[in-house]
Motif scaffolding. Structure first.
Motif, PDB file in Angstrom:
ATOM      1  N   ASP A 161       0.847  -1.197   0.000  1.00  0.00           N
ATOM      2  CA  ASP A 161       0.000   0.000   0.000  1.00  0.00           C
ATOM      3  C   ASP A 161       0.886   1.252   0.000  1.00  0.00           C
ATOM      4  OD1 ASP A 161      -2.363   1.366  -0.107  1.00  0.00           O
ATOM      5  OD2 ASP A 161      -2.800   1.191   2.027  1.00  0.00           O
ATOM      6  N   GLU A 162       0.655   2.160   0.951  1.00  0.00           N
ATOM      7  CA  GLU A 162       1.373   3.433   0.960  1.00  0.00           C
ATOM      8  C   GLU A 162       2.806   3.303   1.478  1.00  0.00           C
ATOM      9  OE1 GLU A 162      -0.927   6.214   3.141  1.00  0.00           O
ATOM     10  OE2 GLU A 162      -2.554   6.294   1.660  1.00  0.00           O
ATOM     11  N   ARG A 163       3.172   2.123   1.973  1.00  0.00           N
ATOM     12  CA  ARG A 163       4.541   1.943   2.458  1.00  0.00           C
ATOM     13  C   ARG A 163       5.545   1.877   1.316  1.00  0.00           C
ATOM     14  NH1 ARG A 163       4.874  -3.266   5.569  1.00  0.00           N
ATOM     15  NH2 ARG A 163       7.015  -2.507   5.935  1.00  0.00           N
ATOM     16  N   LEU A 164       5.062   1.664   0.112  1.00  0.00           N
ATOM     17  CA  LEU A 164       5.964   1.564  -1.041  1.00  0.00           C
ATOM     18  C   LEU A 164       5.788   2.778  -1.934  1.00  0.00           C
ATOM     19  CD1 LEU A 164       7.967   0.108  -2.890  1.00  0.00           C
ATOM     20  CD2 LEU A 164       6.042  -1.198  -3.848  1.00  0.00           C
ATOM     21  N   ASP A 165       6.854   3.562  -2.035  1.00  0.00           N
ATOM     22  CA  ASP A 165       6.866   4.742  -2.900  1.00  0.00           C
ATOM     23  C   ASP A 165       7.914   4.515  -3.984  1.00  0.00           C
ATOM     24  OD1 ASP A 165       6.579   7.195  -4.040  1.00  0.00           O
ATOM     25  OD2 ASP A 165       7.726   8.286  -2.509  1.00  0.00           O
ATOM     26  N   VAL A 166       7.492   4.655  -5.234  1.00  0.00           N
ATOM     27  CA  VAL A 166       8.398   4.415  -6.361  1.00  0.00           C
ATOM     28  C   VAL A 166       8.618   5.714  -7.119  1.00  0.00           C
ATOM     29  CG1 VAL A 166       8.788   3.122  -8.487  1.00  0.00           C
ATOM     30  CG2 VAL A 166       7.575   2.046  -6.578  1.00  0.00           C
ATOM     31  N   GLN A 167       9.884   6.031  -7.355  1.00  0.00           N
ATOM     32  CA  GLN A 167      10.245   7.212  -8.137  1.00  0.00           C
ATOM     33  C   GLN A 167      10.945   6.756  -9.422  1.00  0.00           C
ATOM     34  OE1 GLN A 167      12.628   9.781  -5.669  1.00  0.00           O
ATOM     35  NE2 GLN A 167      10.948  10.183  -4.207  1.00  0.00           N
ATOM     36  N   TRP A 168      10.471   7.291 -10.533  1.00  0.00           N
ATOM     37  CA  TRP A 168      11.057   6.966 -11.838  1.00  0.00           C
ATOM     38  C   TRP A 168      11.865   8.152 -12.348  1.00  0.00           C
ATOM     39  CZ3 TRP A 168      10.409   2.080 -13.784  1.00  0.00           C
ATOM     40  CH2 TRP A 168       9.386   1.296 -13.240  1.00  0.00           C
ATOM     41  N   LYS A 169      13.093   7.899 -12.762  1.00  0.00           N
ATOM     42  CA  LYS A 169      13.944   8.930 -13.355  1.00  0.00           C
ATOM     43  C   LYS A 169      14.561   8.367 -14.636  1.00  0.00           C
ATOM     44  CE  LYS A 169      15.107  11.120  -8.924  1.00  0.00           C
ATOM     45  NZ  LYS A 169      16.215  11.542  -8.011  1.00  0.00           N
ATOM     46  N   VAL A 170      13.696   8.135 -15.599  1.00  0.00           N
ATOM     47  CA  VAL A 170      14.120   7.533 -16.864  1.00  0.00           C
ATOM     48  C   VAL A 170      14.181   8.629 -17.929  1.00  0.00           C
ATOM     49  CG1 VAL A 170      13.610   5.804 -18.616  1.00  0.00           C
ATOM     50  CG2 VAL A 170      13.061   5.351 -16.209  1.00  0.00           C
ATOM     51  N   ASP A 171      15.376   8.938 -18.413  1.00  0.00           N
ATOM     52  CA  ASP A 171      15.536   9.980 -19.419  1.00  0.00           C
ATOM     53  C   ASP A 171      14.842   9.571 -20.722  1.00  0.00           C
ATOM     54  OD1 ASP A 171      17.002  11.257 -17.538  1.00  0.00           O
ATOM     55  OD2 ASP A 171      18.947  11.034 -18.524  1.00  0.00           O
ATOM     56  N   GLN A 212       7.442   2.487   8.441  1.00  0.00           N
ATOM     57  CA  GLN A 212       6.811   3.566   7.691  1.00  0.00           C
ATOM     58  C   GLN A 212       6.965   3.398   6.183  1.00  0.00           C
ATOM     59  OE1 GLN A 212       4.955   5.802   9.273  1.00  0.00           O
ATOM     60  NE2 GLN A 212       5.519   4.765  11.195  1.00  0.00           N
ATOM     61  N   GLY A 213       7.629   2.304   5.790  1.00  0.00           N
ATOM     62  CA  GLY A 213       7.856   2.111   4.357  1.00  0.00           C
ATOM     63  C   GLY A 213       9.057   2.906   3.872  1.00  0.00           C
ATOM     64  N   GLY A 214       9.256   2.910   2.569  1.00  0.00           N
ATOM     65  CA  GLY A 214      10.404   3.611   2.023  1.00  0.00           C
ATOM     66  C   GLY A 214      10.233   3.906   0.547  1.00  0.00           C
ATOM     67  N   VAL A 215      11.316   4.369  -0.029  1.00  0.00           N
ATOM     68  CA  VAL A 215      11.306   4.823  -1.423  1.00  0.00           C
ATOM     69  C   VAL A 215      12.271   3.979  -2.247  1.00  0.00           C
ATOM     70  CG1 VAL A 215      11.716   6.753  -2.992  1.00  0.00           C
ATOM     71  CG2 VAL A 215      10.773   7.169  -0.694  1.00  0.00           C
TER      72      VAL A 215
END
Length: 358
Positions: free
Chosen positions: A236-246, A276-279
């Motif tokens: 759920d909200e414990r998993l934060d995904v950030q994409w930095k694909v040029d 608290q989850g992470g990124v």
């Protein structure tokens, strides 16, 4: 233009080409050597007849040599010498008859052994033919063995890559199925249905893509998105995904499912350990003529020595390095480092390749 590769691969065509060409060369050399002897047309005709006779009479040697090739070495040597000697005697008789009947207008010697006069030279020429025959035959056998060895090596190499690619972590499937079961029990049927659909799409992608071939990064990102959508249902909200694909990297070719084990590691050893989850940050950018892929987390970190992760029961890191080595040889890098401020970052550098549309 002669296709030499096809010529050498076709043994029958190669034999007849070299056989006829060799005897034509014999006639030419004999002709050139006759400048000081006789240049009349009748002598040239005799030379041509001798070459034709040699060409025809040496053909049986090929089939004799094939027959005796399975004998013991000494018996092979004896059979070759005997066959060559008998054929050379017969050829010499024909050559002498050509000279006596055509060049000397029917002259006959008084002694019978004159019919074999010069047989030593004929034997020497046929032994040269024999040497070339066995030399070329052995060369063809060596080339065939080399091709078979290369083919076997390539097949083993491909099987190794496929084996590595299909070693998906079963924990992912177990966890996903357990999550689906839990959703069904709590009557979250719509969410369970979405999870099953994403799992189906992800597994279809993983099985359909040939591990030997590379895929565009955009396809890999799409498949990784399916995997992360499944994991987000669990965390759920414990998993934060950030994409930095040029943008310039979307068409770059990468090994299929090369990032999924790294993300799985980050979830297992970072996200699941944090209340608290992470990124998780997934990045792709050009680095000179190479493509740089990174997967980083902000978890508790791990012991890292000389760019290698020391962790028991790690998921897929050795697998990934073996796949990269199989696909790129030494032209890649795989480095594990500490992320800033916390966590682990895995960096993969591979050659920047695009789809060949030609």
């Amino acid at each position: 233009m002669i296709n030499w590769q096809k010529l050498f691969e076709d043994r029958e065509r190669l034999f007849w080409t070299l056989h006829i060409g060799g005897w034509a060369g014999f006639a030419l050399i004999y002709y050139v050597g006759s400048f000081l002897h006789d240049m009349r047309a009748v002598w040239i005709f005799v030379i041509v007849l001798n070459a034709i006779a040699g060409c025809l009479i040496s053909i049986p040697l090929r089939y004799i040599y094939r027959k005796v090739a399975t004998f013991q070495p000494l018996l092979v040597l004896f059979s070759v010498l005997l066959s060559c000697f008998l054929i050379s005697l017969l050829w010499q008789v024909l050559k002498n008859l050509h000279v006596w009947e055509i060049y000397k207008h029917g002259w006959r010697p008084d002694e019978w052994y004159y019919y074999f006069n010069g047989a030593v030279n004929s034997f020497f020429i046929l032994m040269c033919w024999t040497g070339l025959y066995f030399g070329i035959k052995n060369y063809q056998l060596l080339q065939k063995e080399k091709q078979n060895a290369l083919k076997s090596s390539a097949m083993a190499h491909q099987a190794h890559i496929k084996m590595l690619r299909y070693q998906l972590n079963p924990h992912f499937l177990f966890n996903t199925l357990n999550a689906i079961s839990t959703l069904i029990l709590v009557k979250e049927n719509q969410t369970a249905e979405q999870m099953v659909s994403r799992l189906s799409d992800f597994l279809r992608y993983s099985l359909d893509k040939d591990p030997i071939k590379k895929v565009p990064l955009e396809q890999e990102v799409q498949a990784l998105g399916l995997y992360l959508d499944i994991e987000k249902v669990r965390f759920d909200e414990r998993l934060d995904v950030q994409w930095k694909v040029d943008d310039g990297t979307s068409k770059a070719l990468v090994p299929s499912l090369i990032l999924q084990p790294l993300v799985e590691n980050a979830i297992k050893y970072a996200i699941s350990k944090m209340e608290q989850g992470g990124v998780i940050c997934i990045a792709a950018r050009l680095f000179g003529r190479d493509l740089l892929l990174e997967v980083a987390d902000n978890g508790p970190g791990a012991d890292i020595v000389n760019g290698q992760l020391h962790r028991t029961n790690g998921v897929g890191l050795t697998n990934i390095q073996e796949r990269l080595h199989s696909l790129y040889g030494q032209d890649y890098s795989f480095v594990v480092s500490h992320n800033d401020p916390t966590g682990v970052k895995v960096s993969i550098r591979i050659p920047y390749e695009l789809i060949d549309n030609g």
